[in-house]
Scaffold this active site. Structure first.
Site, PDB file in Angstrom:
ATOM      1  N   GLY A   1       0.824  -1.348  -0.083  1.00  0.00           N
ATOM      2  CA  GLY A   1       0.074   0.301   0.045  1.00  0.00           C
ATOM      3  C   GLY A   1       0.613   1.322   0.305  1.00  0.00           C
ATOM      4  CB  SER A   2       4.040   2.277  -0.710  1.00  0.00           C
ATOM      5  OG  SER A   2       4.604   1.582  -2.307  1.00  0.00           O
ATOM      6  CG  ASN A   3       1.957   2.801  -5.546  1.00  0.00           C
ATOM      7  OD1 ASN A   3       2.908   4.269  -6.037  1.00  0.00           O
ATOM      8  ND2 ASN A   3       3.191   2.041  -5.281  1.00  0.00           N
TER       9      ASN A   3
ATOM     10  CG  MET B   1      -1.062  -8.452  -5.675  1.00  0.00           C
ATOM     11  SD  MET B   1       0.147  -7.956  -7.417  1.00  0.00           S
ATOM     12  CE  MET B   1       0.822  -9.259  -8.009  1.00  0.00           C
ATOM     13  NE  ARG B   2      -7.860 -12.472  -5.883  1.00  0.00           N
ATOM     14  CZ  ARG B   2      -8.714 -14.061  -5.625  1.00  0.00           C
ATOM     15  NH1 ARG B   2      -7.626 -14.392  -6.584  1.00  0.00           N
ATOM     16  NH2 ARG B   2      -8.687 -13.813  -4.208  1.00  0.00           N
TER      17      ARG B   2
ATOM     18  CG  HIS C   1       3.308  -3.446 -14.914  1.00  0.00           C
ATOM     19  ND1 HIS C   1       2.899  -4.128 -13.737  1.00  0.00           N
ATOM     20  CD2 HIS C   1       4.285  -3.733 -15.500  1.00  0.00           C
ATOM     21  CE1 HIS C   1       3.393  -4.997 -14.633  1.00  0.00           C
ATOM     22  NE2 HIS C   1       4.574  -4.591 -15.429  1.00  0.00           N
TER      23      HIS C   1
HETATM   24  C1  GRF Z   1       3.674  -1.134  -7.162  1.00  0.00           C
HETATM   25  O1  GRF Z   1       5.315  -1.442  -7.973  1.00  0.00           O
HETATM   26  C2  GRF Z   1       2.707  -0.840  -8.727  1.00  0.00           C
HETATM   27  O2  GRF Z   1       3.780  -0.616 -10.182  1.00  0.00           O
HETATM   28  C3  GRF Z   1       2.993  -2.287  -8.581  1.00  0.00           C
HETATM   29  O3  GRF Z   1       2.175  -3.179  -7.905  1.00  0.00           O
HETATM   30  C4  GRF Z   1       3.643  -2.493  -7.107  1.00  0.00           C
HETATM   31  C5  GRF Z   1       2.337  -2.194  -5.498  1.00  0.00           C
HETATM   32  O4  GRF Z   1       3.205  -1.908  -4.968  1.00  0.00           O
HETATM   33  N1  GRF Z   1       2.019  -2.467 -10.149  1.00  0.00           N
HETATM   34  P1  GRF Z   1       2.173  -0.649  -2.950  1.00  0.00           P
HETATM   35  O5  GRF Z   1       1.333  -1.877  -3.082  1.00  0.00           O
HETATM   36  O6  GRF Z   1       1.559   0.376  -3.389  1.00  0.00           O
HETATM   37  O7  GRF Z   1       3.480  -0.420  -2.020  1.00  0.00           O
END
Ligand code: GRF
Length: 170
Positions: free
Chosen positions: A12-14, A77-78, A94
């Site tokens: 969840g860092s994004n 992841m789905r 991505h």
């Molecule tokens: C990120 O690298 C994103 O590009 C990919 O999954 C990762 C998720 O990272 N789809 P986070 O959970 O947001 O840290």
């Protein structure tokens, strides 16, 4: 007021970067996660964001009567089915320059490819993995060190994803 739903399955860092970018409150953000013990729930709690645990197979029923301006996949992841994708606009991030290195472990595979450049792609979502129309890409030099490359990629992600979301909401 605009409202978005972030889909995440893990770290969840994004998600956190998006929430912090919109901390002025201009956009309502909620979280959907398909893994009960995912770390992203801890982040949501700390950030005061409403979160939902929704099993993958219940996604359509959960969403069908709700209104969001944008669905934002960030480490979800789905592969979402057509019936869900028809409910609105879905975007994804991505960690490679698509169409290169689709799927899992994209950073590692780019690192091992001996190419000089990799990057980040933000794209619309369709029912094929990492195949939807590209919205934006940012490149990054492949360093000698994998951990450094991962840090670079994630810092690009955290910088560009919130801005692209903001643009799409305008
Ligand atoms: C990120 O690298 C994103 O590009 C990919 O999954 C990762 C998720 O990272 N789809 P986070 O959970 O947001 O840290």
């Amino acid at each position: 007021m605009k409202k978005i739903l972030v889909f995440a399955s893990g770290n969840g860092s994004n998600f956190e970067a998006i929430v912090k970018y919109f901390s002025s409150g201009a956009v309502i953000i909620e979280l959907l996660c398909d893994k009960k013990d995912a770390y992203v729930f801890k982040r949501a709690k700390k950030l005061g964001i409403k979160s939902y645990f929704v099993k993958f197979e219940d996604t359509y029923d959960f969403l069908k009567d709700k209104k969001y301006n944008l669905f934002v996949l960030a480490g979800y992841m789905r592969i979402l089915p057509e019936c869900v994708l028809k409910l609105g606009t879905f975007v994804n991030i991505h960690p490679s320059l698509l169409p290169k290195f689709k799927g899992k472990n994209a950073i590692e595979r780019a690192f091992e490819s001996r190419e000089e450049i990799t990057g980040v792609t933000i794209h619309y979502v369709n029912s094929e993995v990492d195949c939807g129309e590209i919205i934006v890409q940012e490149t990054c030099k492949i360093s000698d060190d994998m951990e450094m490359l991962k840090r670079r990629i994630h810092s690009i992600e955290h910088k560009i994803y919130p801005k692209v979301i903001e643009g799409l909401l305008e």
